[in-house]
Structures are given as structure tokens and as C-alpha cells.
Design a protein around this motif. Structure first.
Motif, PDB file in Angstrom:
ATOM      1  N   VAL A  71       7.933  13.335   1.536  1.00 57.32           N
ATOM      2  CA  VAL A  71       6.893  12.336   1.238  1.00 57.32           C
ATOM      3  C   VAL A  71       7.532  10.970   0.992  1.00 57.32           C
ATOM      4  O   VAL A  71       7.121   9.956   1.569  1.00 57.32           O
ATOM      5  CB  VAL A  71       6.045  12.765   0.026  1.00 57.32           C
ATOM      6  N   GLU A  93      -0.987   5.772   0.708  1.00 53.41           N
ATOM      7  CA  GLU A  93      -1.223   5.731   2.161  1.00 53.41           C
ATOM      8  C   GLU A  93      -0.577   6.927   2.855  1.00 53.41           C
ATOM      9  O   GLU A  93      -1.170   7.525   3.748  1.00 53.41           O
ATOM     10  CB  GLU A  93      -0.682   4.424   2.752  1.00 53.41           C
ATOM     11  N   VAL A  94       0.643   7.275   2.452  1.00 55.37           N
ATOM     12  CA  VAL A  94       1.331   8.407   3.072  1.00 55.37           C
ATOM     13  C   VAL A  94       0.584   9.706   2.780  1.00 55.37           C
ATOM     14  O   VAL A  94       0.357  10.526   3.674  1.00 55.37           O
ATOM     15  CB  VAL A  94       2.801   8.493   2.595  1.00 55.37           C
ATOM     16  N   GLU A  96      -2.607  10.223   4.906  1.00 54.32           N
ATOM     17  CA  GLU A  96      -2.527  10.346   6.364  1.00 54.32           C
ATOM     18  C   GLU A  96      -3.196  11.645   6.800  1.00 54.32           C
ATOM     19  O   GLU A  96      -2.982  12.698   6.217  1.00 54.32           O
ATOM     20  CB  GLU A  96      -1.069  10.313   6.826  1.00 54.32           C
ATOM     21  N   ARG A 119       8.955   9.224   3.968  1.00 55.74           N
ATOM     22  CA  ARG A 119       7.909   8.568   4.757  1.00 55.74           C
ATOM     23  C   ARG A 119       7.503   7.235   4.134  1.00 55.74           C
ATOM     24  O   ARG A 119       7.277   6.259   4.845  1.00 55.74           O
ATOM     25  CB  ARG A 119       6.689   9.472   4.891  1.00 55.74           C
ATOM     26  N   VAL A 120       7.412   7.190   2.821  1.00 56.36           N
ATOM     27  CA  VAL A 120       7.068   5.932   2.144  1.00 56.36           C
ATOM     28  C   VAL A 120       8.122   4.869   2.471  1.00 56.36           C
ATOM     29  O   VAL A 120       7.788   3.704   2.687  1.00 56.36           O
ATOM     30  CB  VAL A 120       6.961   6.136   0.615  1.00 56.36           C
ATOM     31  N   GLN A 149      -1.742  15.648   7.266  1.00 58.53           N
ATOM     32  CA  GLN A 149      -0.317  15.677   6.938  1.00 58.53           C
ATOM     33  C   GLN A 149      -0.016  16.390   5.629  1.00 58.53           C
ATOM     34  O   GLN A 149       0.876  17.215   5.573  1.00 58.53           O
ATOM     35  CB  GLN A 149       0.243  14.245   6.882  1.00 58.53           C
ATOM     36  N   PHE A 205       5.562   4.976   8.793  1.00 66.21           N
ATOM     37  CA  PHE A 205       4.460   5.613   8.068  1.00 66.21           C
ATOM     38  C   PHE A 205       3.834   4.609   7.108  1.00 66.21           C
ATOM     39  O   PHE A 205       4.189   3.435   7.118  1.00 66.21           O
ATOM     40  CB  PHE A 205       4.981   6.846   7.308  1.00 66.21           C
ATOM     41  N   GLY A 206       2.915   5.065   6.289  1.00 63.57           N
ATOM     42  CA  GLY A 206       2.260   4.175   5.325  1.00 63.57           C
ATOM     43  C   GLY A 206       3.249   3.480   4.407  1.00 63.57           C
ATOM     44  O   GLY A 206       4.365   3.954   4.198  1.00 63.57           O
ATOM     45  N   LYS A 207       2.829   2.354   3.862  1.00 62.49           N
ATOM     46  CA  LYS A 207       3.728   1.556   3.022  1.00 62.49           C
ATOM     47  C   LYS A 207       3.737   2.000   1.562  1.00 62.49           C
ATOM     48  O   LYS A 207       4.633   1.647   0.814  1.00 62.49           O
ATOM     49  CB  LYS A 207       3.322   0.088   3.091  1.00 62.49           C
ATOM     50  N   SER A 241      10.002   4.736   5.127  1.00 64.44           N
ATOM     51  CA  SER A 241      10.155   4.542   6.570  1.00 64.44           C
ATOM     52  C   SER A 241       9.149   3.501   7.078  1.00 64.44           C
ATOM     53  O   SER A 241       8.030   3.424   6.591  1.00 64.44           O
ATOM     54  CB  SER A 241       9.911   5.870   7.296  1.00 64.44           C
ATOM     55  N   VAL A 274      11.556  13.549   7.846  1.00 58.32           N
ATOM     56  CA  VAL A 274      10.203  13.100   7.511  1.00 58.32           C
ATOM     57  C   VAL A 274       9.120  14.097   7.934  1.00 58.32           C
ATOM     58  O   VAL A 274       7.934  13.802   7.824  1.00 58.32           O
ATOM     59  CB  VAL A 274       9.905  11.710   8.122  1.00 58.32           C
TER      60      VAL A 274
END
Length: 156
Positions: A75, A90-91, A94, A78-79, A97, A84-86, A81, A127
Motif C-alpha cells: 500500500v 486515494e490508493v 482504487e 503505491r502511495v 484493489q 498510483f494515487g497520491k 509511486s 506494488v
């Protein structure tokens, strides 16, 4: 009680009385003991922490702590990266997911605190995750497997 003893007690009570009462002293002692006995009160359970703990629990309720940390790491990777969501919200929001759990346990909360504090147990490029018993397994080679999950890196 003699008048002399009573006068001494009244004098001592007035001397101590400048706003300090026995109740205030007792309250101070109780608070001081509570603070001394509960040193782990540093974290607050904000909305994101609880949401992440619920997600971790929904995915890995009966898995070992290391699996919970790995899922939390996915998780947070991804934040961090650009793909993905900022934000954590948001992550986690998704589509298809991460499950939005309704419960969590102490171990899932601990894993959420750990990854939110910067603990990572997988590489920054990991991720993706998938249950080992998924009906349509990924064809990619996983970076690692832990518990009932395989963890995959983003292809570069």
C-alpha cells in the motif's frame, strides 16, 4: 482536640491552601502515574491509520505479522509511486484493489503504525499482491511469497 491544635491545623490548611487542595494533589498523582504506566500513548488512531489497519485485517486477518507488514508495504509503495494515487486514501479507494474492512485487531493496527512510520519489508518497486489460491493467477514471477500471498514488482 484543643484550641491550640485546631489553630495549628487551620494555619497549616491556610498555608497549603493557596489554590492547592487535596483533590488537586490526588488528581495530579493519578495523572502522573497514568503517564508513567502508559508509555505507548504516542500514536493516535487517526482516520488513515484505522482505514489501513482495517484493510490489512481484511486481507490478512489470521496471517503472521510479517504478511501484514508486507501488505502494508505494498500500500505505502503505491502511495510513494508516481503511478498510483497520491494519498493513502486515494490508493485504498482504487477500484478492485484493496478491500474496505470494517474491523481490525491490535496486530493489524501495529502493522499500520509501522508502515506509516516508514517500515518497509519489501522493495520499493513491489506494488502488487495476489492470494496464492487466486482463480486466475498472474503469469509473472513473484518477488517473494509470504503466507498465502505472492508479491510482485512493477515492470520497468
Amino acid at each position: 482536640m484543643t484550641i491550640e491544635n485546631r489553630n495549628k491545623l487551620e494555619y497549616n490548611a491556610k498555608k497549603m491552601g493557596d489554590g492547592i487542595t487535596l483533590k488537586k494533589v490526588a488528581l495530579f498523582i493519578v495523572i502522573a502515574m497514568f503517564v508513567a504506566l502508559v508509555p505507548t500513548m504516542g500514536f493516535t488512531e487517526d482516520r488513515n491509520t484505522v482505514r489501513l489497519a482495517r484493510t490489512i485485517y481484511a486481507l490478512a486477518g489470521d496471517e503472521e505479522y510479517s504478511v501484514k507488514l508486507a501488505l502494508g508495504t505494498v500500500v505505502m509503495n503505491r502511495v510513494e509511486s508516481a503511478w498510483f494515487g497520491k494519498t493513502l486514501g486515494e490508493v485504498l479507494a482504487e477500484k478492485h484493489q484493496f478491500p474496505a474492512g470494517t474491523r481490525y485487531d491490535a496486530e493489524s493496527l501495529s502493522a499500520a503504525h509501522a508502515v506509516l512510520s516508514g517500515v518497509r519489508t519489501l522493495g520499493a518497486n513491489v506494488v502488487y499482491y495476489q492470494a496464492l489460491d487466486a482463480s486466475a493467477p498472474l503469469q509473472a514471477v513473484p518477488e517473494t511469497t509470504l503466507g498465502g500471498y505472492a508479491f510482485y514488482a512493477m515492470e520497468t
